[in-house]
Structure formats: structure tokens, C-alpha cells
Design an enzyme around this catalytic site. Sequence first.
Site, PDB file in Angstrom:
ATOM      1  CG  ASP A 221      -1.914   1.076   1.285  1.00  0.00           C
ATOM      2  OD1 ASP A 221      -2.761   1.115   0.381  1.00  0.00           O
ATOM      3  OD2 ASP A 221      -1.876   1.894   2.226  1.00  0.00           O
ATOM      4  CD  GLU A 285      16.373 -14.070   3.472  1.00  0.00           C
ATOM      5  OE1 GLU A 285      15.584 -14.625   4.277  1.00  0.00           O
ATOM      6  OE2 GLU A 285      17.060 -13.076   3.756  1.00  0.00           O
TER       7      GLU A 285
END
Length: 569
Positions: A221, A285
Site C-alpha cells: 500500500d 530467500e
Amino acid sequence: MTSDIPDPSRATPEGASDWWRHAVIYQVYPRSFADATGDGVGDLRGITARLPSLAELGVDAVWLSPFYVSPQNDGGYDVADYCDVDPAFGTLDDFAALENVAHDLGLKVIVDLVPNHSSSEHVWFREALASAPGSPERARYLFRDGSGPDGELPPNNWQSVFGGPAWTRVTEPDGTPGQWYLHLFDSSQPDFDWRNPRVREQFRDILRFWLDRGVDGFRVDVAHGMIKVEGLPDYTPPANGGSMGGGAVGLEPDIESGADDPTPPFWAQEGVHEIYRDWRLVLDEYDERILVAEAWVDPPAKLARWVRPDEMHQAFNFAYLATPWSGPELRAVIDTSIAAFGGVDAPSTWVLSNHDVVRHASRLALTAENPQGHGIGPDSPGQPVRELGLARARAATALMLALPGSAYLYQGEELGLPEVIDLPDASRLDPTWFRTNGERYGRDGCRVPIPWEADAPAYGFNATGTSWLPQPDDWAPYARDSQAGVDGSTLELYRAALAARKAHDLGLGSVEWLDGFGEHVVAFRNRGLTVVANTGEDAVDLPAGTVALASGPLDSRSLPADTTVWLTS
């Protein structure tokens, strides 16, 4: 500082999933999707029960608007705990069950992240209020001394996106008038200071909290906010239409503007890119996880900086959303979007509706100016013609879903839902309505709970008939069960378009423009499919080919106004 030229070493490795490059992603606004408890507010268990309908529709992923702990002053975009579910929506176990069902159905799950600001009820802000000026607790947010002899005036002249000043003065623990804090949105949404390393560390922890629980990505956002110019200088919008607005509401063509319109000191600052490079390292990751930017930045060439190979994966194409139903303007924005995003090895995205804008089944038939964020109410000028709006919405969607890249759908648009215009004033909850004293209607009209069954209480939203926003009395024909299996219904149009899009791999294709149809027609080929959209008033002759999809009735071999057709050879 990285180069604007894509780094080939960070491109998607051969054999790795690139689902996000061509996915159709369906936005769920949890309060308004499905309510399992019957209290009138949608919830996670309600969403879970309805997920098979989304899989049947043919989408690839679900994006959930915020369901975190929140006082709900701004529909959940005022977060009081980023790592827990608001009891109104359920529990973390309910989220895990939703995610498991979605993944079993082949649907990815994207969750909203709100990093520009928190709720004023967040423990971090409570600690800030209880601490002294200059304390580490206050340093998480943008507290400043006021101006004027006694600090009685705000630190600068910035205005809130929702209307009114962007500063609120606090009362210090000893009862005296104190510092001011910045809130670019509602006063219950204090902005974080993203120059503070502790804020960055805490958000890395939040990312990993949800990634460890298996989410497939984050919609971020106000991704063009977070960093403000040092010193927080005054800003006056230019007289040519610039705006203080941005983010959730207030789209303006020049939010990150050109040389004649300096970029506002609270939007689109260079420092935001450092944040997203750091986040990208965290996501890398994990396997196949994505970041999606809600960045109200135009033109697309500037927006593309958010999706360089070491930053985000996608950015919402609000320039496309804001384009009117006009052949020349649509061709231009499609060209510039594909060039801009392709230049950084990112997919173009396409979107027509979401929880912040007037639904496109109404917006495309407005006959008067309607600035983003103002909404539509019974006294708004240029009221839409419902039949015309639906025809244009169907045609616009058929055009959008034929484009290469990724597309976003907003809940209920597959039913052809219009904006709800006649909401009683007493029912409105959008902070824009209150902060402008009713001058702007805000976004409630696109957030009304959607209809599932024509003859059920609350149209199947729940079993009790209770609804947090009142539903129109004439929505039965829009209900999903009224349209399922009905030839020519909007629901069946979406199903057919999504199936054909997938069968032809349109999301992985390219646009080859076709000439000779006139300026009001958008015509191109993508992976052997001919797409012709007529935005004009007069019918046009169709080229040779077999009709694979039509957004409305065809007259023999001519394409009527406000209609899109897909043809195979």
C-alpha cells in the site's frame, strides 16, 4: 545507486516459475466478500467457503485486502497489529485454513501490507505518545515541534489525502499541548519515519512472519510514499491541476510530475527504492514470492522504476485504469506501458477496478468530471447510464484480458456490479466523507457486499441478512446464481475470456497493432488471436475469422459500438 538498465544476473532463472508475469489476480475485500458468522462483516471463513467459485472462474491468485487487527477507521488500512488477524475476520488458524484451501485449488495468495503508516492504536504509537519528545519511541513516527510562538501551528502546510490538515497535535503525558505528528491519510493513521533503521528492521520481521506462513506475495500500500524530503518543506500544488493527493485516493496525472510540476515532497522520493531493494533480498530467500506496488505514479516510464530487476515484481498500472473509453488514448497507454515495463524486464499490468475507485461499470459511463477519490452519490453531476456503463465495462474487460502481462480483477466486477450511488448518508463510513464534511462521497459505493444468491438473505453474503453497508434492492439479477450458466451473462463472459486467455497463453504474448479500422477502434493480434474493440458510436466491419468471444451481441459481420470481439483464423 543502481542503473535503470536491467541486470541480467537477476532475471528469472531458467526453469523457475514466472507465474506473476501472466497471472490474473482477483482482489478480495474481506469485509464485503462473504460472511460466515452472520454479523454483517465478511470474514476469512466466509472467503474460504467461496474460494471454489474463484477457482472455477479461472483466476490464478487471490489478493486479500487487510484483515489485520485494526479499529477499522479506514477499512483495515489502519493496522494495529501486523502479525495477527482482527477478531472480526477470524484467527491465524482461519488464515492458515484459507491458505491451504487456496493452494489446494491452485490459487496463489497475496496479502496486503501497509508500511507507510500504522493505526494510532498500534502499540508502537501508544508507546510514542507515552514517551518524551526525542525518545526512540517517538522516532518511529514523524513527530515535530509546531510552528508559531507557542508551537500552536502545524509544522508545515501539508494536507491529508482525505481532506484537512496532515498534522495533529498531541497532549503530552503531563497534560500540556505538545508536538505534532504527520498523517498523510486519516488522523488515526500516523506516518512512520522510514529513515529510522528500527522501522526497517521491524518490517523485515513482518515480511518473514507471513512468508514463513506460506503467503505468495505482498501488495504494498502507498508504495510511492514512506520517504519524505528532509526538513519536511511546505508544498503548494501547482495551479495546473496538481494535487496533494495520492495513494488510496486522489489519483492525479502528475503525482510524480514533469519538470513544470515538482514532485511533492511526500511522494515518489528516491529513497523508497532503497527500501524495496532491501525487501527484494528478503523475498529472494523464499521461492516464487512477489512484491506488487500500489504506486500512483505517472507516466508508466517513471512507474517502471519500482519494478526494476532488484526491486518489485509488479506495479499497478493506474495510468491504464484512468484512461477513458477512447481508442486513441487506449492505444497510447498500452504502447507506453508495454515499452516502459518491458524496458526493465517486468510484465505490464492491467486493471480497471479496485476498492479505491468507482467501479468501471459506472465510471466508463460518467458524463461529468469525477476526480479520483470523490466517489459518486445521488447529488453527483453526470450520473452514469447503467446499460451503457455495463456494455462499456464488458468491452473494456474483454480488451484488457487479451493483453500480454498480468491482469487484476476486483470482486464483483465479474457480475457486472455498478457503483452503489444511493447509499444513505448515515451509512457512509469512508473517512473522506467525514473529513470533507460530505463534499466527497468517497469509496463506500464500490465496497458494498457482493451478491451470491438472488433469493437468499443479503443475497447470500450471509445467512442473517445483515450487511455492514446496505445492499441495493435491485441486485438480484447480478447475483452469481442468476448468471451462472446463462449464455451472455457477464459472469459467463468472464469465465469464457479467462479460459480463452489461458488456452492461447495471451499473458505471455505480444501486441501487433492492426490498421485500417479508424481512430475509435483498438485492433491488434496476440498469439494468433485478433482482438477488435470499438469505442466509437458507429458499427465497423469485422475482419475475417471465427468469433471466439464477444462482449455483446454482434450484427452479422459488423462490430457495434462499445463492443469487443476476439477472432481466430
